[in-house]
Design an enzyme around this catalytic site. Structure first.
Site, PDB file in Angstrom:
ATOM      1  N   GLU A   5       0.727  -0.848   0.270  1.00  0.00           N
ATOM      2  CA  GLU A   5      -0.378  -0.354   0.304  1.00  0.00           C
ATOM      3  C   GLU A   5       0.702   1.033  -0.153  1.00  0.00           C
ATOM      4  O   GLU A   5       1.617   1.656   0.961  1.00  0.00           O
ATOM      5  CB  GLU A   5      -1.000   0.274   0.970  1.00  0.00           C
ATOM      6  N   CYS A  46      -2.290   8.420   3.360  1.00  0.00           N
ATOM      7  CA  CYS A  46      -2.358   8.320   2.200  1.00  0.00           C
ATOM      8  C   CYS A  46      -3.601   8.123   1.019  1.00  0.00           C
ATOM      9  O   CYS A  46      -3.613   8.284   0.031  1.00  0.00           O
ATOM     10  CB  CYS A  46      -1.788   6.503   1.799  1.00  0.00           C
TER      11      CYS A  46
HETATM   12  P1  NDP Z   1       9.416   4.556   3.414  1.00  0.00           P
HETATM   13  O1  NDP Z   1       8.856   3.925   2.665  1.00  0.00           O
HETATM   14  O2  NDP Z   1      10.495   5.008   3.138  1.00  0.00           O
HETATM   15  O3  NDP Z   1       8.894   3.762   5.398  1.00  0.00           O
HETATM   16  C1  NDP Z   1       8.115   2.824   5.456  1.00  0.00           C
HETATM   17  C2  NDP Z   1       8.934   1.771   6.382  1.00  0.00           C
HETATM   18  O4  NDP Z   1       9.681   0.955   5.698  1.00  0.00           O
HETATM   19  C3  NDP Z   1       9.497   2.152   7.170  1.00  0.00           C
HETATM   20  O5  NDP Z   1       9.555   1.353   8.273  1.00  0.00           O
HETATM   21  C4  NDP Z   1      10.808   1.708   7.068  1.00  0.00           C
HETATM   22  O6  NDP Z   1      11.785   1.713   8.544  1.00  0.00           O
HETATM   23  C5  NDP Z   1      11.124   1.052   6.223  1.00  0.00           C
HETATM   24  N1  NDP Z   1      12.057   0.295   5.414  1.00  0.00           N
HETATM   25  C6  NDP Z   1      12.325   1.934   5.078  1.00  0.00           C
HETATM   26  N2  NDP Z   1      13.559   1.064   4.226  1.00  0.00           N
HETATM   27  C7  NDP Z   1      13.162  -0.142   3.658  1.00  0.00           C
HETATM   28  C8  NDP Z   1      13.780  -1.072   2.984  1.00  0.00           C
HETATM   29  N3  NDP Z   1      14.881  -0.927   2.451  1.00  0.00           N
HETATM   30  N4  NDP Z   1      12.789  -2.459   3.107  1.00  0.00           N
HETATM   31  C9  NDP Z   1      12.356  -2.764   3.497  1.00  0.00           C
HETATM   32  N5  NDP Z   1      11.750  -2.125   4.705  1.00  0.00           N
HETATM   33  C10 NDP Z   1      12.243  -0.499   4.344  1.00  0.00           C
HETATM   34  O7  NDP Z   1       8.468   6.017   4.115  1.00  0.00           O
HETATM   35  P2  NDP Z   1       9.059   6.992   4.811  1.00  0.00           P
HETATM   36  O8  NDP Z   1       8.690   6.681   5.986  1.00  0.00           O
HETATM   37  O9  NDP Z   1      10.014   7.536   4.477  1.00  0.00           O
HETATM   38  O10 NDP Z   1       8.049   8.341   4.112  1.00  0.00           O
HETATM   39  C11 NDP Z   1       8.417   8.684   2.525  1.00  0.00           C
HETATM   40  C12 NDP Z   1       7.296   8.969   2.399  1.00  0.00           C
HETATM   41  O11 NDP Z   1       6.483   8.273   1.988  1.00  0.00           O
HETATM   42  C13 NDP Z   1       6.334   9.760   2.889  1.00  0.00           C
HETATM   43  O12 NDP Z   1       7.033  11.098   3.019  1.00  0.00           O
HETATM   44  C14 NDP Z   1       4.729   9.325   2.474  1.00  0.00           C
HETATM   45  O13 NDP Z   1       5.079  10.282   0.970  1.00  0.00           O
HETATM   46  C15 NDP Z   1       5.076   7.736   1.779  1.00  0.00           C
HETATM   47  N6  NDP Z   1       3.898   7.642   3.217  1.00  0.00           N
HETATM   48  C16 NDP Z   1       3.317   6.977   2.825  1.00  0.00           C
HETATM   49  C17 NDP Z   1       1.635   6.444   3.279  1.00  0.00           C
HETATM   50  C18 NDP Z   1       1.223   5.485   2.776  1.00  0.00           C
HETATM   51  O14 NDP Z   1       0.262   5.199   4.328  1.00  0.00           O
HETATM   52  N7  NDP Z   1       1.232   4.830   2.433  1.00  0.00           N
HETATM   53  C19 NDP Z   1       2.914   6.660   4.898  1.00  0.00           C
HETATM   54  C20 NDP Z   1       3.888   6.986   5.156  1.00  0.00           C
HETATM   55  C21 NDP Z   1       4.903   7.766   3.823  1.00  0.00           C
HETATM   56  P3  NDP Z   1      12.033   3.436   8.627  1.00  0.00           P
HETATM   57  O15 NDP Z   1      11.119   3.938   8.735  1.00  0.00           O
HETATM   58  O16 NDP Z   1      12.496   2.946   9.918  1.00  0.00           O
HETATM   59  O17 NDP Z   1      12.914   4.432   7.969  1.00  0.00           O
END
Ligand code: NDP
Length: 519
Positions: free
Chosen positions: A254, A288
Site C-alpha cells: 500500500e 495516504c
Molecule cells: P518509507 O517507505 O521509507 O518507510 C516505510 C517503512 O519501510 C518504514 O518502517 C521504514 O523504516 C521501512 N523501510 C525503509 N527502507 C526499507 C527497506 N529498504 N526495506 C524494507 N523496509 C524499509 O516511508 P517514509 O517513512 O520514509 O516516508 C516517505 C514518504 O512515503 C512520505 O513522504 C510519504 O509521501 C509516503 N508515505 C506513504 C504512506 C502511506 O500510507 N501510503 C505512509 C507513510 C509515508 P524506517 O522508518 O525505520 O526507515
C-alpha cells in the site's frame, strides 16, 4: 518522564534482548521536540533469531483454531477499549497528532478490526466445497482450502502507528500465522504497547514480535518471512517488491497517493467545502488517502474557494494539549517538512496564490500552517507529487470532462471523490476514475468498510487490505480432491493404450465439446 513513557521505556529495555545493529533509536515527540523513549536498532541477526522463534510458535497458534484465536482477538478488543487513554497518549507522544485523530482513525479503526477479523476469519477462510462441470471427477469430493502461510512480515509507516502498522497484523494473526512487525523507526512505541497488550490477552509468546529498527531492519525482515505486507512510500515499496520477487514470496503493497476530489457544478457546495477541509487537514494531511488536490467546475468555483478558505483559516494548529485543543497537529516525519515547504514554494514561484497559511510555524515542535493554494496547475509539484501535509491546492476546470482527465493524470491511484447532487452522474464519473476506491459525496470513508477491498491502482500499490482478499493473502490455497473408497481399480484412460479406447475417448470429447453451431 511521564508514566506512559516510563512504561514504554521499561518495555523497550526488556524488549527481545536480541543483538543490536547500531545505536539505540531516540523517539521524538514531534509536537515538542522532546525525546520520549529510545528503542533498540535490531539488525539482521536479531531478525533471523526472531523469525526462528516465530516459526516455532506458529503451529501452536494455528492449533488454537478460529475459535481460540477469536477469543484472544476479542479480548484484545476489550483491552484496547479499557486502555484507550494510554494508547492514545502513546500515539500522540510519538506522532504529535491530535487526540481526535488518534482516537477516531486509530482506536476506532483497531477496535472495529479486532472484532471484524475475529468474527469474519472463519467465513472468509472456511473450506469451500467446489462444484465442477468436469466429468472426469464425477463423484469426488472437491475442496478449496486456505492454510496460513506461516510467518508474515508487516512493515509499517509513521502516519498511523496503530491503524496502518499494527492493523495489518490482526488479519494475519486471525488466519493463524505468526507475525513480525517492523514499525517505522519514528513511531515504534504504539506497536510495542500493543504487543504487550496482546500478551496480556493470552497471545502465546513469539506469535507477535516487534522488530524495532531502521530501514535495514525492514530489509532484513523481507529476507526472512513467507509473505510481506508493506505500507509506505512507492520508492521503498519497489525495493520490497524486488526482494520479494527474488525470494518468490507474495508481497502486498500500500503505497503513496495523490487523491483528487472533483466538485461538479451541481454539488452541495457547503458539504463539499466541509469535506475538502476535513479530509485534507485531518491528521495534518499525513494520510495516504487524504484529499491532495481539488478540481472545481467553473460555476461553483468562487463559492467553493471562499468557503474552504474561511474554514481552513479557522483551524487551530499546534501542540495537542488534550481533546478539543487543536484541529491540526504536528508534522511527524522531519524530512516531510522540507517536502511540504518545497511544494508550496514551487507553486508560488510558478504563479499560485496562497489564500491562507503557507508557512512553517516557528518551534518548538514541527508544525505547518493549514494552507489553501489557488491558481494552480499540473506544472506544479503540489498537483502531481505526494505532499503529505496540511495543504489543499484547488484548481478551476471548464467541465467534468476536464476534471476527469486531470484527476487521472497521475502516476498514483489510491482514492478519489466526486461531489454532485446527481448521484447517478457522480457514480458514473467515479467509475471513470483510475483509483482503487472512489467515494461519491464523501471521502476516505471506504476505509472504514472492512468488507471492501482497500488497495491502490497504478503506482499506489499491489494487492489490498480488508475484505476476503485482505485475509486470504495471508494464506496459501490448497486444492483437495478426495476419491470415495468404492472407486474402480483403474480409470478407462490408463495403460495399456488401446486404439478402441482412444477412439471412444475422442468421441466422448466430441460429444461433450463439439456439438452446436459454428460461426
Ligand atoms: P518509507 O517507505 O521509507 O518507510 C516505510 C517503512 O519501510 C518504514 O518502517 C521504514 O523504516 C521501512 N523501510 C525503509 N527502507 C526499507 C527497506 N529498504 N526495506 C524494507 N523496509 C524499509 O516511508 P517514509 O517513512 O520514509 O516516508 C516517505 C514518504 O512515503 C512520505 O513522504 C510519504 O509521501 C509516503 N508515505 C506513504 C504512506 C502511506 O500510507 N501510503 C505512509 C507513510 C509515508 P524506517 O522508518 O525505520 O526507515
Amino acid at each position: 518522564m511521564a508514566t506512559v513513557e516510563q512504561h514504554l521505556q521499561d518495555l523497550t529495555q526488556t524488549h527481545n534482548g536480541a543483538a543490536h545493529a547500531g545505536e539505540d533509536i531516540p523517539v521524538e515527540n514531534p509536537a515538542t521536540g522532546e525525546i520520549v523513549a529510545t528503542v533498540p536498532d535490531l539488525g539482521a541477526d536479531a531478525v533471523a533469531e526472531m523469525a526462528a522463534q516465530a516459526r516455532a510458535a506458529q503451529p501452536g497458534w494455528e492449533a488454537f483454531g478460529f475459535e481460540g484465536r477469536a477469543r484472544v482477538l476479542l479480548r484484545a478488543q476489550k483491552w484496547l477499549m479499557d486502555n484507550a487513554e494510554q494508547v492514545v497518549s502513546t500515539i500522540v507522544s510519538e506522532t504529535g497528532k491530535t487526540f481526535e485523530d488518534a482516537s477516531l482513525a486509530e482506536i476506532g479503526y483497531a477496535g472495529n478490526a479486532f472484532g471484524f477479523w475475529a468474527k469474519r476469519a472463519p467465513n472468509y477462510l472456511a473450506d469451500e466445497r467446489v462444484k465442477t462441470s468436469q466429468k472426469l471427477v464425477l463423484g469426488k469430493k472437491i475442496i478449496l482450502r486456505y492454510r496460513p502461510l506461516g510467518l508474515i512480515g508487516v512493515i509499517g509507516p509513521w502516519n498511523y502507528p496503530l491503524t496502518n502498522s499494527f492493523g495489518d497484523c490482526i488479519p494475519a494473526l486471525a488466519a493463524g500465522n505468526s507475525v513480525i512487525l517492523k514499525p517505522s523507526e519514528i513511531t515504534p512505541l504504539t506497536s510495542l504497547l500493543m504487543a504487550e497488550g496482546l500478551r496480556e490477552c493470552g497471545l502465546p509468546e513469539n506469535v507477535l514480535q516487534i522488530a524495532t529498527g531502521r530501514g535495514e531492519t525492514g530489509a532484513a525482515l523481507v529476507e526472512e518471512v513467507d509473505m510481506i505486507m508493506f505500507t509506505g512510500s512507492t520508492r521503498t515499496g519497489r525495493k520490497v517488491a524486488e526482494t520479494a520477487a527474488r525470494r518468490l514470496i507474495p508481497a502486498s503493497l500500500e503505497l503513496g497517493g495523490k487523491d483528487p476530489m472533483l466538485v461538479l457544478s451541481d454539488a452541495d457546495v457547503e458539504r463539499a467545502a466541509n469535506f475538502a477541509t476535513y479530509y485534507s487537514m485531518q491528521n495534518a494531511g499525513q494520510t495516504c488517502i487524504s484529499i491532495e488536490r481539488v478540481y472545481v467546475e467553473e460555476p461553483v468555483y468562487d463559492d467553493f474557494v471562499a468557503k474552504v478558505a474561511e474554514k481552513v483559516r479557522a483551524l487551530r494548529v499546534g501542540k495537542p494539549e488534550g481533546p478539543g485543543s487543536v484541529e491540526v497537529g504536528a508534522i511527524t516525519f522531519p524530512p516531510q517538512m522540507e517536502t511540504i515547504k518545497d511544494h508550496v514554494a514551487d507553486a508560488v514561484q510558478k504563479g499560485a496564490r496562497v489564500l491562507t497559511g503557507g508557512s512553517e510555524v516557528q518551534g518548538p515542535g514541527r508544525f505547518f500552517e493549514p494552507t489553501v493554494l489557488v491558481d494552480v496547475d499540473h506544472s506544479m509539484k503540489c498537483m502531481t507529487e505526494e505532499t503529505f501535509g496540511p495543504t489543499l491546492p484547488i484548481m478551476k476546470v471548464r467541465d467534468a470532462e476536464e476534471a476527469v482527465r486531470l484527476a487521472n493524470d497521475s502516476p498514483y491511484g489510491l482514492g478519489a471523490s466526486v461531489f454532485s447532487r446527481d448521484t447517478e452522474r457522480g457514480e458514473a464519473i467515479a467509475r471513470r476514475l483510475e483509483a482503487g476506491a472512489a467515494n461519491v459525496n464523501d471521502a476516505m470513508i471506504n476505509y472504514t468498510v472492512l468488507e471492501l477491498p482497500m488497495g491502490g491502482a497504478k503506482a499506489s500499490g499491489l494487492g489490498s487490505r480488508h475484505g476476503a482478499g485482505g485475509i486470504r493473502k495471508y494464506c496459501s490455497q490448497q486444492a483437495i480432491v478426495v476419491t470415495p473408497k468404492l472407486a474402480m481399480k483403474k480409470e478407462v484412460f490408463m495403460y495399456p493404450y488401446k486404439s478402441r479406447t482412444s477412439r471412444l475417448l475422442a468421441g466422448f470429447f466430441k460429444l461433450l465439446y463439439g456439438r452446436g453451431k459454428r460461426d
